[in-house]
Design a protein around this motif. Structure first.
Motif, PDB file in Angstrom:
ATOM      1  N   HIS A 277      -8.427  -3.852 -10.800  1.00 32.09           N
ATOM      2  CA  HIS A 277      -9.422  -4.663  -9.881  1.00 32.09           C
ATOM      3  C   HIS A 277      -9.293  -4.334  -8.414  1.00 32.09           C
ATOM      4  O   HIS A 277     -10.448  -4.435  -7.747  1.00 32.09           O
ATOM      5  N   LEU A 278      -8.156  -4.134  -7.888  1.00 30.81           N
ATOM      6  CA  LEU A 278      -8.019  -4.220  -6.337  1.00 30.81           C
ATOM      7  C   LEU A 278      -7.417  -2.922  -5.917  1.00 30.81           C
ATOM      8  O   LEU A 278      -7.252  -2.894  -4.573  1.00 30.81           O
ATOM      9  N   GLY A 279      -6.879  -2.062  -6.772  1.00 27.31           N
ATOM     10  CA  GLY A 279      -6.115  -1.084  -6.281  1.00 27.31           C
ATOM     11  C   GLY A 279      -4.640  -0.735  -6.410  1.00 27.31           C
ATOM     12  O   GLY A 279      -4.011  -1.791  -6.446  1.00 27.31           O
ATOM     13  N   ARG A 280      -4.015   0.286  -6.022  1.00 23.10           N
ATOM     14  CA  ARG A 280      -2.676   0.539  -6.216  1.00 23.10           C
ATOM     15  C   ARG A 280      -2.115  -0.174  -5.335  1.00 23.10           C
ATOM     16  O   ARG A 280      -1.044  -0.605  -5.530  1.00 23.10           O
ATOM     17  N   GLU A 281      -2.460  -0.114  -4.162  1.00 26.22           N
ATOM     18  CA  GLU A 281      -1.916  -0.730  -2.887  1.00 26.22           C
ATOM     19  C   GLU A 281      -1.699  -2.196  -2.981  1.00 26.22           C
ATOM     20  O   GLU A 281      -0.444  -2.807  -2.760  1.00 26.22           O
ATOM     21  N   MET A 282      -2.679  -3.043  -3.542  1.00 29.82           N
ATOM     22  CA  MET A 282      -2.230  -4.336  -3.916  1.00 29.82           C
ATOM     23  C   MET A 282      -1.416  -4.649  -5.156  1.00 29.82           C
ATOM     24  O   MET A 282      -0.457  -5.522  -5.103  1.00 29.82           O
ATOM     25  N   SER A 283      -1.285  -3.809  -6.229  1.00 27.30           N
ATOM     26  CA  SER A 283      -0.575  -3.854  -7.232  1.00 27.30           C
ATOM     27  C   SER A 283       1.084  -3.661  -6.883  1.00 27.30           C
ATOM     28  O   SER A 283       1.870  -4.437  -7.296  1.00 27.30           O
ATOM     29  N   VAL A 284       1.063  -2.544  -5.897  1.00 28.23           N
ATOM     30  CA  VAL A 284       2.509  -2.412  -5.374  1.00 28.23           C
ATOM     31  C   VAL A 284       3.041  -3.487  -4.466  1.00 28.23           C
ATOM     32  O   VAL A 284       4.020  -3.912  -4.420  1.00 28.23           O
ATOM     33  N   LEU A 285       2.096  -4.026  -3.781  1.00 32.25           N
ATOM     34  CA  LEU A 285       2.485  -5.345  -2.903  1.00 32.25           C
ATOM     35  C   LEU A 285       2.847  -6.408  -3.834  1.00 32.25           C
ATOM     36  O   LEU A 285       4.000  -7.044  -3.485  1.00 32.25           O
ATOM     37  N   ALA A 286       2.119  -6.562  -4.775  1.00 27.24           N
ATOM     38  CA  ALA A 286       2.477  -7.868  -5.767  1.00 27.24           C
ATOM     39  C   ALA A 286       3.778  -7.424  -6.513  1.00 27.24           C
ATOM     40  O   ALA A 286       4.747  -8.338  -6.791  1.00 27.24           O
ATOM     41  N   SER A 287       3.960  -6.105  -6.765  1.00 25.25           N
ATOM     42  CA  SER A 287       5.364  -5.701  -7.500  1.00 25.25           C
ATOM     43  C   SER A 287       6.505  -6.074  -6.616  1.00 25.25           C
ATOM     44  O   SER A 287       7.451  -6.705  -6.982  1.00 25.25           O
ATOM     45  N   LYS A 288       6.470  -5.772  -5.131  1.00 19.63           N
ATOM     46  CA  LYS A 288       7.492  -5.976  -4.254  1.00 19.63           C
ATOM     47  C   LYS A 288       7.729  -7.484  -4.089  1.00 19.63           C
ATOM     48  O   LYS A 288       8.665  -7.871  -3.792  1.00 19.63           O
ATOM     49  N   MET A 289       6.590  -8.132  -3.943  1.00 20.15           N
ATOM     50  CA  MET A 289       6.774  -9.645  -3.689  1.00 20.15           C
ATOM     51  C   MET A 289       7.400 -10.304  -4.670  1.00 20.15           C
ATOM     52  O   MET A 289       8.180 -11.329  -4.419  1.00 20.15           O
ATOM     53  N   PHE A 290       7.089 -10.029  -5.896  1.00 22.76           N
ATOM     54  CA  PHE A 290       7.514 -10.653  -7.167  1.00 22.76           C
ATOM     55  C   PHE A 290       8.923  -9.852  -7.727  1.00 22.76           C
ATOM     56  O   PHE A 290       9.376 -10.261  -8.695  1.00 22.76           O
ATOM     57  N   GLU A 291       9.189  -8.785  -7.227  1.00 22.63           N
ATOM     58  CA  GLU A 291      10.280  -7.924  -7.470  1.00 22.63           C
ATOM     59  C   GLU A 291      10.052  -7.551  -9.218  1.00 22.63           C
ATOM     60  O   GLU A 291      10.934  -7.794  -9.828  1.00 22.63           O
ATOM     61  N   ILE A 292       8.946  -6.976  -9.378  1.00 25.68           N
ATOM     62  CA  ILE A 292       8.855  -6.541 -10.769  1.00 25.68           C
ATOM     63  C   ILE A 292       8.655  -5.174 -10.666  1.00 25.68           C
ATOM     64  O   ILE A 292       8.120  -4.494  -9.958  1.00 25.68           O
ATOM     65  N   ASP A 293       9.470  -4.487 -11.656  1.00 24.22           N
ATOM     66  CA  ASP A 293       9.689  -2.950 -11.668  1.00 24.22           C
ATOM     67  C   ASP A 293       8.334  -2.424 -12.095  1.00 24.22           C
ATOM     68  O   ASP A 293       7.902  -2.736 -13.513  1.00 24.22           O
ATOM     69  N   ILE A 294       7.564  -2.001 -11.250  1.00 21.40           N
ATOM     70  CA  ILE A 294       6.205  -1.236 -11.584  1.00 21.40           C
ATOM     71  C   ILE A 294       6.288  -0.168 -12.699  1.00 21.40           C
ATOM     72  O   ILE A 294       5.293   0.084 -13.194  1.00 21.40           O
TER      73      ILE A 294
END
Length: 321
Positions: free
Chosen positions: A180-197
């Protein structure tokens, strides 16, 4: 802005409902911090205003029922717990609305074993689906017309997303955010929630459990014999002789009942035995490989990595005490 409907299914897990709600709303916060417009309008909806979850352990109050939602853009189906057949019956009131919304353009995001409910609507017929490894056999029996996927934790087909493996639904949410919003936003969410992308597969976590709900006595006996003799070396012909059956017919029956050829089943049993030895034993990797009947060390390492995504040494580092 996309309207998101998270279903408060009865006997769903509160964690999968709340995690979806929190992550998608938090993405809106990230967008605000960047001076952008929020993208998601997220709400939890149910058949009634008050729903019991996890066998009454929790209750949830929703602002809107599904009858209030005439149009939604994306539906999140949470994890179910307990008796799947009972859960499907309990939640069948959602089915017509879900089907109608999908045909009206809504995407569906099914979290792990929430796919049991999705499959019960018929929307997964002849489509790909990932499911938790421990629920695979039950799912195959209940929904033989669904194409189960083993080699990835996420499927994406015709506006329907599924995932396999417990909290891998967090990776599925990241995947949807990226679409929906692109890789950059997905990576940001990954970092903020500490999810192994980068987690892509269930294989390192999987415990092999052969399909045994089939009623073929000779196949079941051969499965039990293979499982009880993981260190023995034997051929398919020797098993057929032991079961007093012809090879061609027996191999066809075995594949139909278990989803594996006889040779594949033997491999998987030996890999599972090796995993246990690597987790708790003191023998070297080579000693364990010889114990399970392989003289070619490299050949077994390839077999092991095929089923676990890890080398025997890496597996030991990851899971040994």
């Amino acid at each position: 802005m996309k309207h998101i409907s998270i279903l408060a299914l009865k006997d769903a897990t509160i964690t999968s409902i709340d995690s979806s709600y929190q992550i998608l709303n938090r993405v809106n916060d990230f967008l605000r911090y960047q001076g952008r417009t929020p993208f998601y309008s997220v709400e939890i909806v149910g058949l009634e205003k008050n729903i019991q979850l996890d066998h009454g352990l929790y209750s949830i109050h929703v602002k809107h029922t599904i009858s209030d939602i005439k149009k939604t853009d994306l539906i999140v189906i949470p994890l179910l717990c307990g008796d799947f057949a009972k859960a499907l019956k309990t939640n069948e009131g959602y089915a017509d609305w879900l089907i109608s919304q999908y045909h009206n353009g809504a995407e569906i995001v099914s979290l792990c074993v929430g796919s049991f409910f999705l499959a019960s609507t018929g929307l997964l017929k002849n489509k790909k689906c990932a499911i938790h490894w421990a629920a695979r056999n039950d799912f195959q029996v209940m929904f033989p017309d669904v194409h189960l996927i083993d080699d990835t934790i996420i499927t994406d087909e015709s506006g329907i997303y599924t995932c396999g493996g417990g909290y891998s639904y967090l990776n599925l949410l990241l995947y949807v955010i990226e679409k929906h919003l692109g890789r950059e936003m997905s990576v940001l969410a990954s970092k903020m929630f500490e999810i192994d992308i980068e987690r892509k597969s269930q294989n390192p976590f999987m415990i092999f459990m052969g399909q045994k709900k089939h009623g073929d006595k000779e196949v079941l006996s051969s499965q039990e014999w293979i499982e009880n003799n993981p260190t023995e070396t034997f051929t398919v012909d020797e098993i057929c002789t032991k079961m007093a059956v012809g090879r061609r017919t027996f191999e066809r029956r075995f594949k139909k009942c278990t989803g594996n050829s006889v040779a594949e089943y033997i491999q998987r049993v030996k890999v599972e035995y090796t995993k246990k030895q690597l987790e708790s034993g003191r023998k070297t990797v080579n000693e364990i490989i010889y114990d399970v009947g392989y003289n070619n060390i490299d050949a077994f390492r390839k077999v092991f990595k095929k089923h676990t995504d890890l080398s025997p040494i890496d597996y030991r580092r990851k899971y040994s005490a």
